[in-house]
Write an enzyme that holds these catalytic residues in place. Structure first.
Site, short mmCIF file in Angstrom:
data_model
loop_
_atom_site.label_atom_id
_atom_site.label_comp_id
_atom_site.label_asym_id
_atom_site.label_seq_id
_atom_site.Cartn_x
_atom_site.Cartn_y
_atom_site.Cartn_z
N TRP A 167 -5.28 4.13 -1.48
CA TRP A 167 -5.59 5.95 -1.65
C TRP A 167 -6.94 6.69 -2.44
O TRP A 167 -7.45 7.59 -1.95
CB TRP A 167 -4.39 6.66 -1.28
N ASN A 168 -6.34 6.78 -3.67
CA ASN A 168 -7.95 6.84 -3.90
C ASN A 168 -8.79 6.77 -4.26
O ASN A 168 -9.46 8.20 -4.18
CB ASN A 168 -7.23 6.92 -6.02
N ARG A 176 -15.70 -3.18 -2.09
CA ARG A 176 -15.09 -3.98 -2.79
C ARG A 176 -14.45 -5.52 -3.20
O ARG A 176 -14.54 -5.82 -3.49
CB ARG A 176 -14.18 -3.34 -4.16
N LYS A 191 -4.79 -3.62 5.24
CA LYS A 191 -3.79 -3.07 5.37
C LYS A 191 -4.29 -1.94 3.74
O LYS A 191 -4.23 -1.52 3.31
CB LYS A 191 -2.44 -3.49 4.58
N PRO A 192 -4.89 -0.80 4.72
CA PRO A 192 -5.38 0.28 4.28
C PRO A 192 -3.89 1.33 3.95
O PRO A 192 -2.84 0.76 4.48
CB PRO A 192 -6.12 1.05 4.75
N ALA A 193 -4.36 1.80 2.33
CA ALA A 193 -2.76 3.19 2.64
C ALA A 193 -2.53 3.71 3.65
O ALA A 193 -3.59 4.54 3.96
CB ALA A 193 -3.55 4.10 0.97
N GLY A 245 -3.21 -1.02 -6.99
CA GLY A 245 -2.32 -0.64 -6.73
C GLY A 245 -1.25 -0.45 -7.70
O GLY A 245 -1.86 -0.75 -9.46
N GLU A 267 -5.94 -5.86 -9.45
CA GLU A 267 -6.12 -4.79 -9.85
C GLU A 267 -5.23 -3.85 -9.48
O GLU A 267 -4.90 -2.70 -9.04
CB GLU A 267 -7.58 -4.66 -8.80
N LEU A 268 -4.32 -3.66 -11.12
CA LEU A 268 -3.17 -2.01 -10.83
C LEU A 268 -3.39 -1.36 -11.65
O LEU A 268 -4.46 -0.73 -12.46
CB LEU A 268 -1.97 -3.44 -11.85
N CYS A 301 -7.87 4.25 -11.44
CA CYS A 301 -7.54 3.35 -13.02
C CYS A 301 -8.10 3.15 -13.97
O CYS A 301 -7.43 2.99 -14.92
CB CYS A 301 -7.13 2.36 -12.14
N GLU A 398 0.69 6.42 -17.38
CA GLU A 398 -0.86 6.63 -16.17
C GLU A 398 -0.28 7.74 -15.37
O GLU A 398 0.97 8.07 -14.49
CB GLU A 398 -0.56 5.36 -15.58
N SER A 458 -18.01 1.74 -14.35
CA SER A 458 -17.70 1.36 -12.48
C SER A 458 -19.07 1.07 -11.75
O SER A 458 -20.41 2.28 -12.41
CB SER A 458 -16.73 2.32 -11.51
O1 LIG Z 1 -8.99 3.22 -9.28
C1 LIG Z 1 -9.09 2.63 -9.48
C2 LIG Z 1 -10.88 1.75 -9.14
C3 LIG Z 1 -12.10 3.28 -10.14
C4 LIG Z 1 -13.63 2.78 -9.51
O2 LIG Z 1 -13.59 1.59 -9.10
O3 LIG Z 1 -14.04 3.52 -10.61
#
Ligand SMILES: O=CCCC(=O)O
Length: 494
Positions: A167-168, A176, A191-193, A245, A267-268, A301, A398, A458
């Site tokens: 969801w973030n 991605r 499957k989205p959040a 997640g 991607e945890l 994350c 976290e 990123s």
């Molecule tokens: O929360 C994970 C992804 C963060 C990002 O792609 O910069």
């Protein structure tokens, strides 16, 4: 820190946009109503329901996989140039619709509008990057060492994929995964959040408009992720699982994926150290810290989780940070001047309170912030803690929120040891003007990514991913498409 408290009803523009968002399941190129009860999507700034959408059952999930499996051969056989042009068209449409996507993300997830615009750019870049990579899938050939034949190595799409997104970053985490999968010639079930399905549904409509054939992308939002996912993952037609997640959910998915020996990308979680040496440019370190901590309201994350500052500059660093944090404006992400939106839900608010209470009990001090304001929605004050003691929960868990926890160190060896005191290994940040020291930190800190004198790493062109319990595989960069390709070797005797 000041607060803007409008807690408004939806504006006409917001209501009109929400009315245009598809509210069904997207399976085999058709929009379907789904069965009751529907998913209620909330605005985290007010806690009010802003839209009801279809809720996929496990049978819907399997039908989505049917559609992805039926479309797989034709999509794999579609010329790379055609796949590339569809992705490029999707990027162009996203630029045209960027205001709508940004507003939608702010409404369903809470991030300030300017940041949501940044996510449209970031998320869009995966479409553009992988449209460019689609036509560069290459193999190799050569004589075998014995001189008796030619060895040919080629790359094929892995086959139907199941993509589970968080969801973030509702757009960027979808692009991605979807963009490299489509570029490689794979079909997908997404499957989205449950908390943020609207952006993915709106994006599915965009992909349809860009010319993605029926069945290539299928979207199944659900309120029961486990029940939906289990039969999809157990189905022998599925060839790949990609998840972003938490580490506990990732572990459980890996165990399920192990039954069919599926290809996986995970991607945890992260627990990023942010190390500031005594020779750092403090202006740059403060700038980097604000970005690494407060981007996305701390819900990334990659967010800096543990600030380790050399004891000789810790007070000055903390003073400057507190000054900056006090200038942040908390409020609904659509309001002018807001820089910190709400958290995603009330559990996140409770978690901030518990982490701070534990840290304070163990000796930390609150420099600024520290509580949830009295207002509608899921807000928490941006907070700075100093003197955070080893052993505090906030150093192990976290945080996923706007709480910046500062501890100190005295030697470089101690900084490396403390940075590595975690089961996670996603990203680390180091601030120093000594390049040799910077290189030692890059070598010494056990993560998949590092930022040297920057608080943001990123980039669609970079391989994103972690080591240890932060996951498996890489997304983005030259590496990202290989997660969706399998290698085939053929020997042709001379
Ligand atoms: O929360 C994970 C992804 C963060 C990002 O792609 O910069």
């Amino acid at each position: 820190m000041t607060a803007i408290d409008t807690a408004p009803e939806l504006t006409t523009r917001e209501s009109e946009l929400l009315a245009r968002i598809p509210d069904g399941l997207f399976i085999g190129g058709a929009w379907e109503a789904g069965s009751a009860p529907q998913i209620e999507v909330q605005d985290p700034a007010t806690g009010r329901v802003i839209k009801r959408i279809a809720n996929a059952t496990p049978e819907d999930g399997v039908r989505a996989l049917d559609a992805a499996a039926a479309a797989a051969d034709a999509w794999a056989a579609t010329a790379p140039r055609v796949r590339a042009e569809i992705l490029r068209k999707a990027w162009e449409l996203l630029q045209e619709r960027r205001e709508d996507f940004a507003l939608l993300m702010t409404l369903e997830m809470g991030k300030p509008l300017a940041e949501a615009g940044g996510e449209v750019t970031y998320g869009g870049e995966f479409l553009r990057w992988f449209s460019e990579e689609a036509v560069r899938i290459s193999g190799r050939f050569g004589q075998n060492p014995e001189g008796t034949g030619t060895m040919v190595v080629s790359q094929r799409p892995v086959g139907p994929c199941y993509l589970i997104t968080p969801w973030n970053f509702p757009l960027a985490m979808a692009t991605r995964k979807i963009a490299p999968a489509l570029a490689a010639g794979c079909t997908v079930v997404v499957k989205p959040a449950e908390l943020t399905p609207l952006t993915t549904l709106f994006f599915a409509q965009l992909l349809e408009d860009a010319g993605v054939p029926a069945g290539v992308v299928n979207v199944v939002p659900t309120s029961n992720a486990r029940a939906l996912s289990e039969p999809i993952i157990a189905d022998p037609r599925l060839r790949k699982l990609s998840f972003t997640g938490s580490t506990p959910v990732g572990r459980s998915l890996l165990a399920q994926a192990g039954q069919n020996v599926l290809r996986t990308s995970m991607e945890l979680g992260g627990n990023a150290p942010f190390v500031v040496f005594e020779d750092a440019d403090l202006d740059k370190a403060v700038e980097g810290a604000m970005l690494a901590k407060f981007r996305n309201i701390g819900q990334a994350c990659t967010a800096a989780n543990r600030f380790l500052v050399h004891e000789s500059v810790a007070d000055e660093f903390a003073r400057r940070i507190a000054e900056r944090v006090e200038a942040l404006q908390l409020g609904r992400g659509t309001d002018d001047g807001v820089t910190i939106g709400p958290l995603i839900d009330d559990r996140a608010v409770a978690s901030m309170g518990a982490l701070i209470a534990d840290a304070v009990e163990r000796g930390a001090r609150v420099l600024t912030g520290g509580s949830a304001p009295e207002r509608d929605g899921f807000f928490f004050e941006p907070t700075v803690l100093v003197d955070v003691q080893p052993g505090s929960d906030i150093l192990r868990e976290e945080i996923f929120g706007p709480v910046l926890a500062i501890g100190t160190f005295s030697t470089e060896e101690e900084a490396v040891a403390r940075a590595n005191e975690t089961e996670y290994g996603l990203v680390g940040y180091v601030f120093t003007q000594d390049l040799a020291r910077g290189q030692r930190m890059i070598d010494g800190i056990d993560t998949g990514m590092m930022g040297l004198n920057t608080g943001l790493v990123s980039n669609a062109a970079a391989p994103f991913g972690g080591v240890k319990q932060s996951g498996l595989g890489r997304e983005g960069g030259l590496e990202g498409i290989h997660e969706y390709l399998s290698t085939k070797y053929t020997l042709i005797p001379a």
